[in-house]
Design a protein around this motif. Structure first.
Motif, PDB file in Angstrom:
ATOM      1  N   ARG A 187      38.208  70.513  58.471  1.00  0.00           N
ATOM      2  CA  ARG A 187      38.492  69.994  56.730  1.00  0.00           C
ATOM      3  C   ARG A 187      39.146  71.756  57.069  1.00  0.00           C
ATOM      4  N   HIS A 188      39.045  72.822  58.049  1.00  0.00           N
ATOM      5  CA  HIS A 188      39.766  73.726  57.913  1.00  0.00           C
ATOM      6  C   HIS A 188      41.269  73.970  58.283  1.00  0.00           C
ATOM      7  N   ALA A 190      47.889  71.408  54.931  1.00  0.00           N
ATOM      8  CA  ALA A 190      48.556  71.740  53.704  1.00  0.00           C
ATOM      9  C   ALA A 190      49.682  72.604  53.995  1.00  0.00           C
ATOM     10  N   GLU A 191      49.961  73.842  54.463  1.00  0.00           N
ATOM     11  CA  GLU A 191      51.234  74.584  54.577  1.00  0.00           C
ATOM     12  C   GLU A 191      52.165  73.330  55.354  1.00  0.00           C
ATOM     13  N   GLN A 250      42.357  70.917  57.688  1.00  0.00           N
ATOM     14  CA  GLN A 250      43.828  70.074  56.804  1.00  0.00           C
ATOM     15  C   GLN A 250      44.349  71.253  55.863  1.00  0.00           C
ATOM     16  N   ALA A 251      43.228  72.092  55.500  1.00  0.00           N
ATOM     17  CA  ALA A 251      43.151  73.276  54.340  1.00  0.00           C
ATOM     18  C   ALA A 251      44.180  74.178  54.492  1.00  0.00           C
ATOM     19  N   THR A 252      44.071  74.195  56.187  1.00  0.00           N
ATOM     20  CA  THR A 252      44.883  75.589  56.677  1.00  0.00           C
ATOM     21  C   THR A 252      46.490  74.846  56.691  1.00  0.00           C
TER      22      THR A 252
END
Length: 99
Positions: free
Chosen positions: A20-21, A28-29, A23-25
Motif C-alpha cells: 500500500r505504501h 502515485a508519483e 502504491q501511495a508513494t
C-alpha cells in the motif's frame, strides 16, 4: 519505450502494508510525471521476505529524469520506507524496448 525497474524487500509481516505504501508513494508519483506510461509491482516470497519489483514504463530518458532527478540510475526512496524494514536497492535498471 524504456522500462525502469527497482527492487526492494521487506519482512513478510510488512508485505501488505508496504504494498500500500509503494502504491501511495512511487506509483502515485510516477502517475503524475509527464511521459510516464504506467507502472506495475511484482512480488515474490523468499525465505520469510517479500521481494518487490517496481516496474515503470517511460516515453523517454528526459521523462525519467523528471521523476528521478539528474542521476537516473539512483533509486527514488520515500520517507516512511524504514518503517517496513525495507532493504532497498540503491540503484535501478533501465532497459529499452524495441517495437
Amino acid at each position: 519505450m524504456i522500462v525502469r525497474t527497482w527492487t526492494g524487500r521487506v519482512p513478510i509481516r510488512h508485505a501488505a502494508a508496504f504494498a500500500r505504501h509503494l502504491q501511495a508513494t512511487g506509483a502515485a508519483e510516477c502517475a503524475t510525471v509527464p511521459g510516464c506510461l504506467g507502472s506495475r509491482t511484482v512480488r515474490t516470497e523468499i525465505d520469510g521476505w517479500v521481494e518487490f519489483r517496481f516496474i515503470s514504463r517511460w516515453q523517454s530518458w528526459e521523462a525519467i529524469g523528471l521523476f528521478a532527478g539528474p542521476d537516473i540510475g539512483k533509486a527514488v526512496l520515500y520517507p516512511g520506507d524504514e518503517a517496513y524494514e525495507l532493504r532497498a536497492s540503491a540503484t535501478v535498471e533501465h532497459e529499452e524496448i524495441e517495437t
